[in-house]
Motif scaffolding. Structure first.
Motif, PDB file in Angstrom:
ATOM      1  N   ALA A 137      -1.950 -64.608  -5.947  1.00 13.36           N
ATOM      2  CA  ALA A 137      -1.725 -63.326  -5.279  1.00 13.36           C
ATOM      3  C   ALA A 137      -0.457 -62.669  -5.815  1.00 13.36           C
ATOM      4  N   ASN A 138       0.575 -63.472  -6.036  1.00 12.75           N
ATOM      5  CA  ASN A 138       1.829 -62.938  -6.583  1.00 12.75           C
ATOM      6  C   ASN A 138       1.640 -62.454  -8.019  1.00 12.75           C
ATOM      7  N   ALA A 139       0.849 -63.205  -8.802  1.00 14.92           N
ATOM      8  CA  ALA A 139       0.595 -62.819 -10.192  1.00 14.92           C
ATOM      9  C   ALA A 139      -0.158 -61.493 -10.253  1.00 14.92           C
ATOM     10  N   ILE A 140      -1.124 -61.326  -9.346  1.00 16.37           N
ATOM     11  CA  ILE A 140      -1.882 -60.075  -9.293  1.00 16.37           C
ATOM     12  C   ILE A 140      -0.956 -58.910  -8.945  1.00 16.37           C
ATOM     13  N   ARG A 166      -9.906 -67.204 -11.948  1.00 19.97           N
ATOM     14  CA  ARG A 166      -8.958 -66.127 -12.258  1.00 19.97           C
ATOM     15  C   ARG A 166      -7.680 -66.691 -12.879  1.00 19.97           C
ATOM     16  N   TRP A 167      -7.220 -67.841 -12.392  1.00 20.25           N
ATOM     17  CA  TRP A 167      -6.051 -68.470 -13.002  1.00 20.25           C
ATOM     18  C   TRP A 167      -6.344 -68.827 -14.459  1.00 20.25           C
ATOM     19  N   CYS A 168      -7.530 -69.414 -14.692  1.00 18.50           N
ATOM     20  CA  CYS A 168      -7.890 -69.834 -16.049  1.00 18.50           C
ATOM     21  C   CYS A 168      -7.873 -68.659 -17.021  1.00 18.50           C
ATOM     22  N   GLU A 169      -8.229 -67.484 -16.543  1.00 13.83           N
ATOM     23  CA  GLU A 169      -8.279 -66.302 -17.403  1.00 13.83           C
ATOM     24  C   GLU A 169      -6.899 -65.856 -17.873  1.00 13.83           C
ATOM     25  N   ILE A 170      -5.884 -66.083 -17.076  1.00 16.92           N
ATOM     26  CA  ILE A 170      -4.553 -65.570 -17.421  1.00 16.92           C
ATOM     27  C   ILE A 170      -3.570 -66.648 -17.862  1.00 16.92           C
ATOM     28  N   LEU A 171      -3.948 -67.922 -17.750  1.00 20.08           N
ATOM     29  CA  LEU A 171      -3.032 -68.984 -18.158  1.00 20.08           C
ATOM     30  C   LEU A 171      -2.930 -69.069 -19.679  1.00 20.08           C
ATOM     31  N   PRO A 172      -1.736 -69.369 -20.203  1.00 24.06           N
ATOM     32  CA  PRO A 172      -1.542 -69.506 -21.651  1.00 24.06           C
ATOM     33  C   PRO A 172      -1.980 -70.889 -22.129  1.00 24.06           C
ATOM     34  N   ILE A 173      -3.269 -71.152 -22.051  1.00 25.52           N
ATOM     35  CA  ILE A 173      -3.811 -72.435 -22.487  1.00 25.52           C
ATOM     36  C   ILE A 173      -4.821 -72.183 -23.611  1.00 25.52           C
ATOM     37  N   SER A 174      -5.169 -73.241 -24.321  1.00 27.35           N
ATOM     38  CA  SER A 174      -6.032 -73.115 -25.492  1.00 27.35           C
ATOM     39  C   SER A 174      -7.452 -72.711 -25.106  1.00 27.35           C
ATOM     40  N   LEU A 175      -8.164 -72.189 -26.094  1.00 24.48           N
ATOM     41  CA  LEU A 175      -9.565 -71.830 -25.896  1.00 24.48           C
ATOM     42  C   LEU A 175     -10.371 -73.058 -25.483  1.00 24.48           C
ATOM     43  N   ALA A 176     -10.083 -74.205 -26.116  1.00 18.60           N
ATOM     44  CA  ALA A 176     -10.807 -75.437 -25.803  1.00 18.60           C
ATOM     45  C   ALA A 176     -10.570 -75.860 -24.356  1.00 18.60           C
TER      46      ALA A 176
END
Length: 205
Positions: A137-140, A166-176
């Protein structure tokens, strides 16, 4: 939709992972995809988005590509044809599918026989995950303050699947890593893994 029916689906391999409920913007200019969009609009049908494991989005001669076995159907929300020969699309992810047999048309478009996978079960985030929900909610709110509207409303903070996606979409993690999280059939497990990552990064205390 919770059907596990098998159907033929045109594929759009991309260097991204689409999640159910997620938004995707695309710029289309290759003939095979312009034709695909025309067909999807005319027949009111979705296409499949699959993450590329090897190769490029734009066709380059006979270059081979390899894509993941599980993708997500995309429905068209908006199509803008302001420029000749170029379409700007806004799409929404709907349902996961597993790819079976594939074939490639002469124009290069991939068609797959796919099994539609069940939607996430309805599950509320447990009390231990409430900080991760509040963090989203804070990130949004922060993104909105920068003029960015990353997610489609209504927001579903009472859904473990929606919050984790929604978290997965904005987290800086790899495509894999995003692919593996998208594939998980249990939304609570997906959210627990997101929570673990956020705590490891100090985002959630």
């Amino acid at each position: 939709m919770s059907s596990t029916r098998v159907t033929d689906l045109p594929l759009f391999p991309l260097q991204t992972v689409l999640f159910p409920g997620g938004l995707l913007s695309l710029k289309v200019f290759e003939a095979r995809y312009l034709d695909l969009v025309s067909t999807c609009l005319r027949e009111r049908r979705p296409f499949g988005v699959v993450a590329l494991h090897k190769g490029n989005e734009v066709r380059r001669g006979e270059e081979s590509i390899v894509f993941e076995d599980i993708g997500v159907t995309a429905e068209l929300l908006e199509v803008d044809s302001a420029q000749p020969g170029i379409l700007h699309l806004r799409c929404r992810g709907t349902q996961r599918f597993r790819i079976g047999a594939t074939r490639q048309q002469p124009d290069g478009l991939w068609i797959a026989s796919v099994q539609m996978l069940p939607d996430d079960t309805t599950a509320a985030p447990g009390e231990a995950l409430h900080e991760t929900v509040r963090g989203l909610a804070n990130a949004i709110a922060s993104l909105k303050g920068k003029g960015v509207e990353p997610f489609e409303q209504p927001y579903q903070f009472d859904s473990a699947g929606w919050v984790s996606n929604r978290w997965c979409e904005i987290l800086p993690i790899s495509l894999a890593a995003k692919q593996k999280l998208m594939e998980l059939p249990d939304p609570r497990v997906r959210l627990e893994l997101v929570d673990e990552f956020l705590r490891g990064q100090g985002v959630v205390k």
